[in-house]
Design a protein around this motif. Structure first.
Motif, mmCIF file in Angstrom:
data_model
loop_
_atom_site.group_PDB
_atom_site.id
_atom_site.type_symbol
_atom_site.label_atom_id
_atom_site.label_comp_id
_atom_site.label_asym_id
_atom_site.label_seq_id
_atom_site.Cartn_x
_atom_site.Cartn_y
_atom_site.Cartn_z
ATOM 1 N N ASN A 170 0.849 -1.188 0.000
ATOM 2 C CA ASN A 170 0.000 0.000 0.000
ATOM 3 C C ASN A 170 0.890 1.246 0.000
ATOM 4 O OD1 ASN A 170 -2.421 -1.543 -0.001
ATOM 5 N ND2 ASN A 170 -2.153 -1.903 2.207
ATOM 6 N N ASP A 171 0.834 2.064 1.038
ATOM 7 C CA ASP A 171 1.653 3.276 1.108
ATOM 8 C C ASP A 171 2.794 3.120 2.097
ATOM 9 O OD1 ASP A 171 0.172 4.767 -0.767
ATOM 10 O OD2 ASP A 171 -1.336 5.226 0.752
ATOM 11 N N THR A 172 3.259 1.894 2.247
ATOM 12 C CA THR A 172 4.358 1.632 3.176
ATOM 13 C C THR A 172 5.429 0.783 2.486
ATOM 14 O OG1 THR A 172 3.510 -0.469 4.075
ATOM 15 C CG2 THR A 172 2.701 1.581 5.084
ATOM 16 N N VAL A 173 6.615 0.761 3.094
ATOM 17 C CA VAL A 173 7.656 -0.156 2.665
ATOM 18 C C VAL A 173 7.747 -1.254 3.714
ATOM 19 C CG1 VAL A 173 9.431 1.324 3.751
ATOM 20 C CG2 VAL A 173 10.112 -0.426 2.108
ATOM 21 N N ARG A 174 7.666 -2.500 3.239
ATOM 22 C CA ARG A 174 7.762 -3.640 4.139
ATOM 23 C C ARG A 174 9.176 -4.197 4.066
ATOM 24 N NH1 ARG A 174 6.746 -9.135 3.295
ATOM 25 N NH2 ARG A 174 5.726 -8.664 1.310
ATOM 26 N N ILE A 175 9.800 -4.347 5.234
ATOM 27 C CA ILE A 175 11.183 -4.820 5.335
ATOM 28 C C ILE A 175 11.161 -6.268 5.800
ATOM 29 C CG2 ILE A 175 13.443 -4.391 6.389
ATOM 30 C CD1 ILE A 175 12.392 -1.535 7.012
ATOM 31 N N TYR A 176 11.741 -7.147 4.983
ATOM 32 C CA TYR A 176 11.701 -8.587 5.306
ATOM 33 C C TYR A 176 13.108 -9.169 5.320
ATOM 34 C CZ TYR A 176 11.179 -13.619 4.758
ATOM 35 O OH TYR A 176 11.299 -14.974 4.922
ATOM 36 N N HIS A 177 13.386 -9.963 6.353
ATOM 37 C CA HIS A 177 14.605 -10.773 6.412
ATOM 38 C C HIS A 177 14.231 -12.121 7.012
ATOM 39 C CE1 HIS A 177 18.606 -12.249 7.457
ATOM 40 N NE2 HIS A 177 19.090 -11.332 6.629
ATOM 41 N N PRO A 178 14.669 -13.226 6.407
ATOM 42 C CA PRO A 178 14.237 -14.552 6.886
ATOM 43 C C PRO A 178 14.619 -14.839 8.332
ATOM 44 C CG PRO A 178 16.027 -14.729 5.278
ATOM 45 C CD PRO A 178 15.528 -13.325 5.221
ATOM 46 N N ASP A 179 15.662 -14.198 8.830
ATOM 47 C CA ASP A 179 16.080 -14.447 10.216
ATOM 48 C C ASP A 179 15.424 -13.500 11.211
ATOM 49 O OD1 ASP A 179 17.748 -16.426 9.270
ATOM 50 O OD2 ASP A 179 19.495 -15.097 9.127
ATOM 51 N N LYS A 180 14.583 -12.600 10.709
ATOM 52 C CA LYS A 180 13.932 -11.624 11.590
ATOM 53 C C LYS A 180 12.438 -11.641 11.313
ATOM 54 C CE LYS A 180 18.030 -8.674 11.691
ATOM 55 N NZ LYS A 180 18.595 -7.327 11.406
ATOM 56 N N PRO A 181 11.742 -12.600 11.910
ATOM 57 C CA PRO A 181 10.308 -12.733 11.650
ATOM 58 C C PRO A 181 9.535 -11.528 12.183
ATOM 59 C CG PRO A 181 10.973 -14.138 13.472
ATOM 60 C CD PRO A 181 12.238 -13.588 12.886
ATOM 61 N N GLY A 182 8.340 -11.396 11.677
ATOM 62 C CA GLY A 182 7.503 -10.273 12.096
ATOM 63 C C GLY A 182 7.229 -9.361 10.919
ATOM 64 N N ARG A 183 6.254 -8.509 11.094
ATOM 65 C CA ARG A 183 5.835 -7.593 10.033
ATOM 66 C C ARG A 183 6.419 -6.213 10.325
ATOM 67 N NH1 ARG A 183 1.035 -4.613 9.091
ATOM 68 N NH2 ARG A 183 0.557 -4.356 6.855
ATOM 69 N N ASN A 184 7.485 -5.872 9.595
ATOM 70 C CA ASN A 184 8.153 -4.585 9.808
ATOM 71 C C ASN A 184 7.820 -3.650 8.645
ATOM 72 O OD1 ASN A 184 9.689 -5.445 12.169
ATOM 73 N ND2 ASN A 184 10.779 -6.760 10.726
ATOM 74 N N ILE A 185 7.059 -2.609 8.920
ATOM 75 C CA ILE A 185 6.659 -1.673 7.869
ATOM 76 C C ILE A 185 6.944 -0.241 8.319
ATOM 77 C CG2 ILE A 185 4.891 -3.203 6.927
ATOM 78 C CD1 ILE A 185 2.803 -1.459 8.345
ATOM 79 N N LEU A 186 7.178 0.624 7.330
ATOM 80 C CA LEU A 186 7.386 2.048 7.574
ATOM 81 C C LEU A 186 6.579 2.832 6.546
ATOM 82 C CD1 LEU A 186 11.271 2.128 8.058
ATOM 83 C CD2 LEU A 186 9.559 2.471 9.848
ATOM 84 N N PRO A 187 5.924 3.917 6.948
ATOM 85 C CA PRO A 187 5.156 4.713 5.976
ATOM 86 C C PRO A 187 6.081 5.447 5.008
ATOM 87 C CG PRO A 187 5.151 5.763 8.144
ATOM 88 C CD PRO A 187 5.779 4.419 8.326
ATOM 89 N N LEU A 188 5.799 5.330 3.725
ATOM 90 C CA LEU A 188 6.611 6.001 2.714
ATOM 91 C C LEU A 188 6.546 7.518 2.850
ATOM 92 C CD1 LEU A 188 5.860 3.844 -0.435
ATOM 93 C CD2 LEU A 188 8.107 4.234 0.555
#
Length: 338
Positions: free
Chosen positions: A21-39
């Protein structure tokens, strides 16, 4: 004054960035969880080798004129995506005309050098207050020499003469740095840096160059047509020009502070087989954390009469340079700490 947005730094290999949507989602396989930041709160994304960015996110950043920069592990610029060209062609024509005019080019180059030397001088005078008397006098002597160099730069009649004045002043500055911190060697080493102090300086200059390059593009100037550094293929000479006045107080001061506070440890750097010193992953993350905090510090800007965050100083100065090139200001005035 534009709102102070943040630069998103991603250093960990294996990380991927996605548009959600209007965010950037940051993903790393060793760091589970939903990490997002508003663009909306990000004006620039800087990533290192081994970090992937989705096509959708790149297209969104390009459409929003949000810069994306790729850097090597040592902070060297690899590539940039900035979206459609938005520069003012009339401004760029004036930029080129100023380069072709010996008088105008020398005038801008003199201002660049004067700003750098004055901020060298300010850093040294402030540091002299916090050391013992023998060191204090030696530091003040070099600061006085920088004052003389500023006067000489103002009377330089050729770029060669000006570069000689700047080079001699820079040499004296680096020779005196060991009196400000025992971790500083008396010479500047680059490509590669030979010690941790020079390693952090080089990395910091890389971050500063990225910020200045982006500011010039935002204003509509060509980062590759410079005045002090001239024009050379593949060299962002105007970015190198404009960053000169910021080096002492935005990078050197930060690195000196980190060493004097004993924040830099052996875990932050490593030596390669060629005896070059590089930042480790831990070192990069630590520096970028300190850099991000320092970018929020405000500095007095004499020309505007306002306190301006360090992160916005390159943009303000790029606009002043553009106004001078268009003929709205009689001269380019560098930023100096007051």
């Amino acid at each position: 004054m534009p709102e102070l947005l943040r630069t998103l730094f991603i250093t960990t290999p294996g990380t991927s960035l996605h548009l959600e949507n209007d965010t950037v989602r940051i993903y790393h396989p060793d760091k589970p969880g939903r990490n997002i930041l508003p663009l909306l709160r990000i004006d620039h994304i800087v990533v290192w080798n081994g970090v992937d960015i989705s096509d959708d996110l790149l297209m969104r950043c390009a459409n929003d004129a949000r810069g994306v920069t790729w850097l090597s592990q040592n902070g060297r610029l690899l590539a940039r995506v900035t979206g459609a060209q938005t520069g003012n062609p009339v401004l760029r024509l004036e930029q080129a005309r100023a380069y072709d005019s010996e008088h105008r080019r020398l005038s801008i180059a003199r201002a660049v050098v004067a700003g750098k030397l004055q901020n060298y001088r300010q850093l040294l005078l402030k540091a002299a207050r916090d050391v013992d008397e023998p060191r204090r006098q030696r530091i003040r002597d070099v600061a006085a020499q920088h004052g003389e160099a500023i006067m000489a730069a103002g009377h330089a009649t050729t770029l060669t003469e000006l570069l000689g004045i700047e080079g001699n002043a820079a040499r004296r500055y680096f020779e005196i740095l060991p009196l400000l911190t025992p971790h500083a060697p008396p010479t500047r080493s680059r490509r590669p840096p030979r010690d941790a102090f020079n390693c952090l300086l080089s990395f910091g200059y890389g971050m500063l160059r990225t910020a200045v390059h982006g500011a010039l593009e935002q204003v509509g100037l060509d980062p590759y047509i410079g005045y002090l550094h001239g024009v050379r293929s593949g060299k962002p000479s105007l970015a190198l020009d404009l960053m000169e006045e910021f080096r002492p107080l935005l990078v050197d001061r930060l690195v000196l502070t980190m060493f004097n506070r004993k924040q830099i440890t052996t875990a932050h750097t490593t030596t390669d087989p060629a005896d070059g010193v590089q930042l480790t992953d831990e070192g990069r993350k630590f520096f970028l954390g300190q850099w991000s905090e320092a970018r929020e510090r405000t500095w007095k800007h004499a020309e505007t009469g306002r306190e301006i965050p360090a992160a916005l100083l390159p943009l303000v100065q790029a606009r002043f340079l553009a106004r001078h090139l268009r003929g709205d200001r009689p001269a380019y005035t560098p930023w100096v700490a007051s």
